[in-house]
Design a protein around this motif. Sequence first.
Motif, PDB file in Angstrom:
ATOM      1  N   ASP A 426       0.809  -1.224   0.000  1.00 18.48           N
ATOM      2  CA  ASP A 426       0.000   0.000   0.000  1.00 18.48           C
ATOM      3  C   ASP A 426       0.846   1.280   0.000  1.00 18.48           C
ATOM      4  O   ASP A 426       0.291   2.379   0.063  1.00 18.48           O
ATOM      5  CB  ASP A 426      -0.912   0.011   1.234  1.00 18.48           C
ATOM      6  CG  ASP A 426      -1.912  -1.139   1.218  1.00 18.48           C
ATOM      7  OD1 ASP A 426      -2.199  -1.648   0.106  1.00 18.48           O
ATOM      8  OD2 ASP A 426      -2.377  -1.537   2.306  1.00 18.48           O
ATOM      9  N   SER A 427       2.154   1.150  -0.021  1.00 17.51           N
ATOM     10  CA  SER A 427       3.029   2.337   0.034  1.00 17.51           C
ATOM     11  C   SER A 427       4.039   2.288  -1.105  1.00 17.51           C
ATOM     12  O   SER A 427       5.197   1.879  -0.907  1.00 17.51           O
ATOM     13  CB  SER A 427       3.756   2.403   1.381  1.00 17.51           C
ATOM     14  OG  SER A 427       2.840   2.369   2.457  1.00 17.51           O
ATOM     15  N   PRO A 428       3.648   2.700  -2.311  1.00 17.49           N
ATOM     16  CA  PRO A 428       4.595   2.696  -3.443  1.00 17.49           C
ATOM     17  C   PRO A 428       5.822   3.550  -3.133  1.00 17.49           C
ATOM     18  O   PRO A 428       5.739   4.564  -2.437  1.00 17.49           O
ATOM     19  CB  PRO A 428       3.767   3.302  -4.593  1.00 17.49           C
ATOM     20  CG  PRO A 428       2.343   3.101  -4.191  1.00 17.49           C
ATOM     21  CD  PRO A 428       2.313   3.190  -2.710  1.00 17.49           C
ATOM     22  N   VAL A 429       6.939   3.139  -3.663  1.00 22.01           N
ATOM     23  CA  VAL A 429       8.210   3.845  -3.418  1.00 22.01           C
ATOM     24  C   VAL A 429       8.320   5.027  -4.374  1.00 22.01           C
ATOM     25  O   VAL A 429       8.193   4.864  -5.598  1.00 22.01           O
ATOM     26  CB  VAL A 429       9.404   2.889  -3.608  1.00 22.01           C
ATOM     27  CG1 VAL A 429      10.718   3.663  -3.486  1.00 22.01           C
ATOM     28  CG2 VAL A 429       9.349   1.770  -2.578  1.00 22.01           C
ATOM     29  N   ARG A 430       8.565   6.193  -3.803  1.00 20.80           N
ATOM     30  CA  ARG A 430       8.702   7.385  -4.640  1.00 20.80           C
ATOM     31  C   ARG A 430      10.136   7.475  -5.168  1.00 20.80           C
ATOM     32  O   ARG A 430      11.100   7.441  -4.410  1.00 20.80           O
ATOM     33  CB  ARG A 430       8.381   8.642  -3.826  1.00 20.80           C
ATOM     34  CG  ARG A 430       8.409   9.912  -4.670  1.00 20.80           C
ATOM     35  CD  ARG A 430       7.895  11.089  -3.895  1.00 20.80           C
ATOM     36  NE  ARG A 430       7.851  12.291  -4.717  1.00 20.80           N
ATOM     37  CZ  ARG A 430       7.408  13.461  -4.295  1.00 20.80           C
ATOM     38  NH1 ARG A 430       6.962  13.586  -3.043  1.00 20.80           N
ATOM     39  NH2 ARG A 430       7.405  14.503  -5.106  1.00 20.80           N
ATOM     40  N   PHE A 431      10.262   7.598  -6.499  1.00 23.04           N
ATOM     41  CA  PHE A 431      11.573   7.699  -7.135  1.00 23.04           C
ATOM     42  C   PHE A 431      11.504   8.799  -8.184  1.00 23.04           C
ATOM     43  O   PHE A 431      10.960   8.618  -9.271  1.00 23.04           O
ATOM     44  CB  PHE A 431      11.957   6.361  -7.771  1.00 23.04           C
ATOM     45  CG  PHE A 431      13.286   6.389  -8.462  1.00 23.04           C
ATOM     46  CD1 PHE A 431      14.461   6.562  -7.741  1.00 23.04           C
ATOM     47  CD2 PHE A 431      13.375   6.245  -9.839  1.00 23.04           C
ATOM     48  CE1 PHE A 431      15.691   6.592  -8.380  1.00 23.04           C
ATOM     49  CE2 PHE A 431      14.597   6.275 -10.482  1.00 23.04           C
ATOM     50  CZ  PHE A 431      15.755   6.454  -9.746  1.00 23.04           C
ATOM     51  N   GLY A 432      12.022   9.971  -7.850  1.00 20.64           N
ATOM     52  CA  GLY A 432      11.887  11.113  -8.744  1.00 20.64           C
ATOM     53  C   GLY A 432      10.426  11.476  -8.897  1.00 20.64           C
ATOM     54  O   GLY A 432       9.722  11.705  -7.907  1.00 20.64           O
ATOM     55  N   ARG A 433       9.945  11.496 -10.129  1.00 18.45           N
ATOM     56  CA  ARG A 433       8.528  11.787 -10.376  1.00 18.45           C
ATOM     57  C   ARG A 433       7.682  10.515 -10.428  1.00 18.45           C
ATOM     58  O   ARG A 433       6.465  10.601 -10.563  1.00 18.45           O
ATOM     59  CB  ARG A 433       8.385  12.534 -11.698  1.00 18.45           C
ATOM     60  CG  ARG A 433       9.056  13.912 -11.699  1.00 18.45           C
ATOM     61  CD  ARG A 433       8.830  14.613 -13.028  1.00 18.45           C
ATOM     62  NE  ARG A 433       9.429  15.944 -13.046  1.00 18.45           N
ATOM     63  CZ  ARG A 433       9.373  16.779 -14.091  1.00 18.45           C
ATOM     64  NH1 ARG A 433       8.727  16.407 -15.196  1.00 18.45           N
ATOM     65  NH2 ARG A 433       9.949  17.962 -14.020  1.00 18.45           N
TER      66      ARG A 433
END
Length: 478
Positions: A426-433
Amino acid sequence: MRGKKLYFAIVLCVLLAVGFLTTSFVSFYVARDSLEEQISESTLPLTSDNIYSEIQRDLLQPIFISSLMAHDTFLRDWVLSGEESPELITKYLAEIQLRYDTITSYFISEKSRNYYHPTGVIKQISEDDPADVWYFRARDSKQPYEINIDQDTADRSRMSIFVNYQVLDYAGNVIGITGIGLSVNAVTNLIETYQARYGRTIYFIDTQGNVTLRGTGFGDAHTLQERPGMRHQATKILTSPGTSISYEDDGHTYFVNSRLVPEFDWLLIVEQSDYSSDRRLQNTLFLNIAISMLVTVIVGLVAFLTVRNYQKRLEELASRDKLTGAYNRQVFDMVFDQAVKNVKRQKTSLSIMCFDLDGFKDINDNYGHPGGDEALREVLTMIRQNGKETDVICRWGGDEFVILFPGKDRTSAMTAARELADHIRDSPVRFGRDHIPVTISAGVTQYRDGESLDTLMARVDNALYTAKASGRDHISLS
C-alpha cells in the motif's frame, strides 16, 4: 580499552608538541639566516612589481577617459568643421573635468595650434617654445597616447600627470591632441597607501637621482646621494633599469630594489630594514608555539574521539549492509546464536521470515539500478518503522532478506509478516517523479529446539519458494 585510547592520545600529543616545537625553532633560525636572500631576491622585487602594476591600473581610467575624448564624434566633427564657436569646446572640456574630477582637460588643434582649456584658449602651441615639445612628440608618436609629467600649462606652479591622446580624423590623420591631467599628489597618496600596505619605504627618483615623490618617514634627503648609506650605491641604481642592493646604516641592514617606470621615466625605489623583519619573525615564532600547543591539545582530543568513533564505525561497517543498513550475512551467524541462547534462557519462541521483492529484475530494468536501490532502501525503512525494535533484519543476498522475530511463534510471525507485506504493497516507493509499486513474497517458519541455522534456512527457503510459486504478494507458512 578506554585506557589504551587515552594512552594513545597522550603519546600523540607529546609527539606533536615535540614535532611542532622542533619545527618552529628550526624554521625560525633557517628563516632568519635566509632573510637577506629572500628579501633582496624575492620580496622586494615582488613588491615593486605589485606597485608598478597598481600604478598602471590606476592610470587605466585616465587613459580610458582620454580615449573617449579622442574618439568622440563631437570633438572630431567640431574640429573638421573649422573650430567654429570655441565656447562649445570649452564647455565640453569643462564638463569632462567636472564629471571625472580631473585637475584639467584640454585639446590642442593641429590646424590652428590653439590650446583649448575649460577657461578658453590659453595659448598657441609653437615649435619654438621648449614648453610645447611634448605636443609635437605626442603628435608624431607611433603610439596613440603617451603619459608624461610636466608643469601644467594653465598653472606653471603645479606639476601634473598628463595623458596625451591623438585625435584622428575619419581618414586616420592626426588633427590634434586631447587628454586630461591628474595631480601628482594623487601619486603621493598612492605611495602612502603602498607604504601602509607593504610596510616598506617607497619613493621615486628621476634619472639624475633627484627625489621626485616620497611618502612620510623618508627623511630630508633631496637626492639619492644625500640619503644615508646610499651614496656609494647611487651610481649602480641610476645606471640600471632595475637592480637589488643592500647597505648598512646605524647597525641595521637595508635592502633596496629599484625598477624603471617608463611611463614617468622615473625609478621606483623600495627599501626594507631587517629590524622589522626580525621582529616579525620572533612574533611569528611565539605565535607558532602558542598555536602549536593549542593544536596539540585539540588534535589529542580529536584523536581520542576519532579513534572511539572510528572503532564504532568499523564495527558497524563490518556488520551492516551499506545500502540498507541491515545486518550482513557474515554477522548473522553470531546474531542467530545469541537469539537461540536467549530463547533457551527465557523459554520463549523464535520465528524467522525470509522474503524478497516481487519482480525486482523488472524494477531494475524499468527504473535502473538507482531505482532498484531506492526500492530496497524504502522497503527496509518501512519494515523498521512498522516492526519491533527487537526484530533483527539481515540482508541475505541481492533482494532477499531475513527477519528474526524473537518471542513470536509461527502464527504471530505469520501475522506480523502479513502486516508488513500489506503495508509495503500500500506504500509505493517514490523515485523522482515516479512511484514504484512494490510487493514482497515471504516464507515464515518457527525455530525448532536444537535445529541448526542451515536446517532452519532450508525450511524457510522452501516456504519462500512455495509463496513465489503461488504468485506475487503471497506468504507461505512452514
